[in-house]
Write a protein that holds these residues in place. Structure first.
Motif, PDB file in Angstrom:
ATOM      1  N   UNK A  98       0.812  -1.198  -0.099  1.00 20.37           N
ATOM      2  CA  UNK A  98      -0.059  -0.126   0.072  1.00 20.37           C
ATOM      3  C   UNK A  98       0.904   0.979  -0.036  1.00 20.37           C
ATOM      4  N   UNK A  99       1.890   1.110   0.635  1.00 21.34           N
ATOM      5  CA  UNK A  99       2.840   2.583   0.676  1.00 21.34           C
ATOM      6  C   UNK A  99       3.597   2.503  -0.422  1.00 21.34           C
ATOM      7  N   UNK A 100       3.831   1.577  -1.211  1.00 20.85           N
ATOM      8  CA  UNK A 100       4.688   1.706  -2.472  1.00 20.85           C
ATOM      9  C   UNK A 100       3.772   2.178  -3.724  1.00 20.85           C
ATOM     10  N   UNK A 101       2.458   1.562  -3.763  1.00 21.72           N
ATOM     11  CA  UNK A 101       1.664   1.695  -4.807  1.00 21.72           C
ATOM     12  C   UNK A 101       0.473   2.580  -4.503  1.00 21.72           C
ATOM     13  N   UNK A 102      -0.041   2.781  -3.204  1.00 23.99           N
ATOM     14  CA  UNK A 102      -1.147   3.750  -2.813  1.00 23.99           C
ATOM     15  C   UNK A 102      -2.426   2.690  -3.069  1.00 23.99           C
ATOM     16  N   UNK A 103      -2.218   1.606  -3.257  1.00 27.33           N
ATOM     17  CA  UNK A 103      -3.510   0.729  -3.419  1.00 27.33           C
ATOM     18  C   UNK A 103      -3.443  -0.469  -2.547  1.00 27.33           C
ATOM     19  N   UNK A 104      -4.562  -1.036  -1.779  1.00 26.10           N
ATOM     20  CA  UNK A 104      -4.618  -2.250  -1.078  1.00 26.10           C
ATOM     21  C   UNK A 104      -3.702  -3.237  -1.917  1.00 26.10           C
ATOM     22  N   UNK A 105      -3.455  -4.346  -1.397  1.00 25.19           N
ATOM     23  CA  UNK A 105      -2.838  -5.509  -2.139  1.00 25.19           C
ATOM     24  C   UNK A 105      -3.886  -6.440  -2.260  1.00 25.19           C
ATOM     25  N   UNK A 106      -3.904  -6.922  -3.564  1.00 23.89           N
ATOM     26  CA  UNK A 106      -4.959  -7.881  -3.689  1.00 23.89           C
ATOM     27  C   UNK A 106      -4.808  -9.106  -2.849  1.00 23.89           C
ATOM     28  N   UNK A 107      -5.773  -9.727  -2.686  1.00 19.38           N
ATOM     29  CA  UNK A 107      -5.527 -11.230  -1.749  1.00 19.38           C
ATOM     30  C   UNK A 107      -4.756 -12.251  -2.573  1.00 19.38           C
ATOM     31  N   UNK A 108      -5.087 -12.423  -4.046  1.00 17.12           N
ATOM     32  CA  UNK A 108      -4.409 -13.391  -4.798  1.00 17.12           C
ATOM     33  C   UNK A 108      -2.967 -12.836  -4.834  1.00 17.12           C
ATOM     34  N   UNK A 109      -2.559 -11.724  -5.113  1.00 15.78           N
ATOM     35  CA  UNK A 109      -1.018 -11.451  -4.896  1.00 15.78           C
ATOM     36  C   UNK A 109      -0.552 -11.811  -3.499  1.00 15.78           C
ATOM     37  N   UNK A 110      -1.130 -11.630  -2.358  1.00 17.13           N
ATOM     38  CA  UNK A 110      -0.655 -11.818  -1.380  1.00 17.13           C
ATOM     39  C   UNK A 110      -0.484 -13.376  -1.058  1.00 17.13           C
ATOM     40  N   UNK A 111      -1.430 -13.950  -1.632  1.00 16.68           N
ATOM     41  CA  UNK A 111      -1.195 -15.659  -1.438  1.00 16.68           C
ATOM     42  C   UNK A 111      -0.252 -15.992  -2.313  1.00 16.68           C
ATOM     43  N   UNK A 112       0.108 -15.569  -3.359  1.00 16.12           N
ATOM     44  CA  UNK A 112       1.497 -15.868  -4.296  1.00 16.12           C
ATOM     45  C   UNK A 112       2.480 -15.178  -3.657  1.00 16.12           C
ATOM     46  N   UNK A 113       2.672 -14.211  -2.918  1.00 23.03           N
ATOM     47  CA  UNK A 113       3.767 -13.841  -2.416  1.00 23.03           C
ATOM     48  C   UNK A 113       4.155 -14.901  -1.102  1.00 23.03           C
ATOM     49  N   UNK A 114       3.126 -15.177  -0.444  1.00 22.94           N
ATOM     50  CA  UNK A 114       3.454 -15.964   0.888  1.00 22.94           C
ATOM     51  C   UNK A 114       3.457 -17.474   0.238  1.00 22.94           C
ATOM     52  N   UNK A 115       3.022 -17.883  -0.756  1.00 26.03           N
ATOM     53  CA  UNK A 115       3.021 -19.231  -1.129  1.00 26.03           C
ATOM     54  C   UNK A 115       2.390 -20.070  -0.161  1.00 26.03           C
ATOM     55  N   UNK A 116       1.214 -19.830   0.208  1.00 26.28           N
ATOM     56  CA  UNK A 116       0.307 -20.619   1.175  1.00 26.28           C
ATOM     57  C   UNK A 116      -0.729 -21.180   0.554  1.00 26.28           C
TER      58      UNK A 116
END
Length: 217
Positions: free
Chosen positions: A184-202
């Motif tokens: 959010x701090x870098x883009x100004x938008x909330x992080x999508x849930x699918x992007x967070x899931x891919x980032x954490x690999x959960x």
């Protein structure tokens, strides 16, 4: 069976250096007006401060106070060696040196107390990250298909209860929150849930539970 004792050159050199330094400190203290047993106590005080600072440096290499007190004790020992080498008239010791010798016990006690009772360096803050990484590894292992043969289901098997929302560990939730806040701090938008899931690999249930608690879409 007794072992044969072999002379160690470094040990012999340490004994010689320690004895000479001990004698020089005694002579300097005695010349500065500290007679009798007091003159013998000064070398012990300097050596004890050196040992305390050295032991502190073994456990905390970046401790500036330990280096400071080690340097003070080392200069006290070297100063006595140089002063008694003929560069100082021990029959007429200057007043400032008498004051320095008289004030040394209090200074050494202060340094020893700070070295012994000061807290050690804090542990690296990577412990929480290591815990999250270990948790991710366990989750990936749980998701891997098993090589054991799958038994056939009985025809009258009851329906499995609906899957419950898995409990999210606090360390993993904090790690995910930091990633979402950084996005959010870098883009100004909330992080999508699918992007967070891919980032954490959960796995999907755990990723959905985290997204729900963080209110991500």
């Amino acid at each position: 069976m007794s072992r044969s004792l072999r002379p160690d050159a470094v040990l012999i050199q340490a004994v010689i250096a320690g004895a000479l330094s001990f004698a020089h400190l005694h002579d300097l203290a005695e010349a500065a007006g500290q007679t009798g047993w007091k003159a013998w106590a000064y070398p012990v005080s300097v050596d004890l401060l050196l040992v305390a600072a050295w032991r502190r440096l073994r456990t905390a290499r970046r401790d500036r106070s330990a280096w400071t007190w080690f340097t003070i004790a080392l200069f006290a020992s070297l100063g006595a060696n140089i002063a008694t080498a003929g560069l100082l008239d021990l029959e007429h010791v200057p007043a400032w040196l008498r004051i320095l010798v008289a004030g040394w016990p209090a200074l050494a006690f202060l340094g020893g107390t700070l070295l012994v009772h000061s807290p050690t360096e804090p542990a690296a803050p990577a412990q929480a990250v290591d815990e999250v990484a270990a948790l991710d590894v366990d989750m990936h292992r749980a998701d891997e298909p098993s090589s054991a043969p799958v038994p056939e289901l009985a025809p009258a098997a009851p329906e499995a209860p609906p899957a419950q929302t898995p409990a999210v560990p606090v360390a993993l939730l904090d790690h995910a929150r930091k990633i979402a806040e950084a996005h959010r701090a870098s883009t100004g938008f909330p992080m999508p849930a699918d992007a967070l899931s891919a980032r954490l690999q959960l796995p999907a249930p755990m990723a959905d539970a985290i997204a729900a608690q963080l209110q991500l879409t």
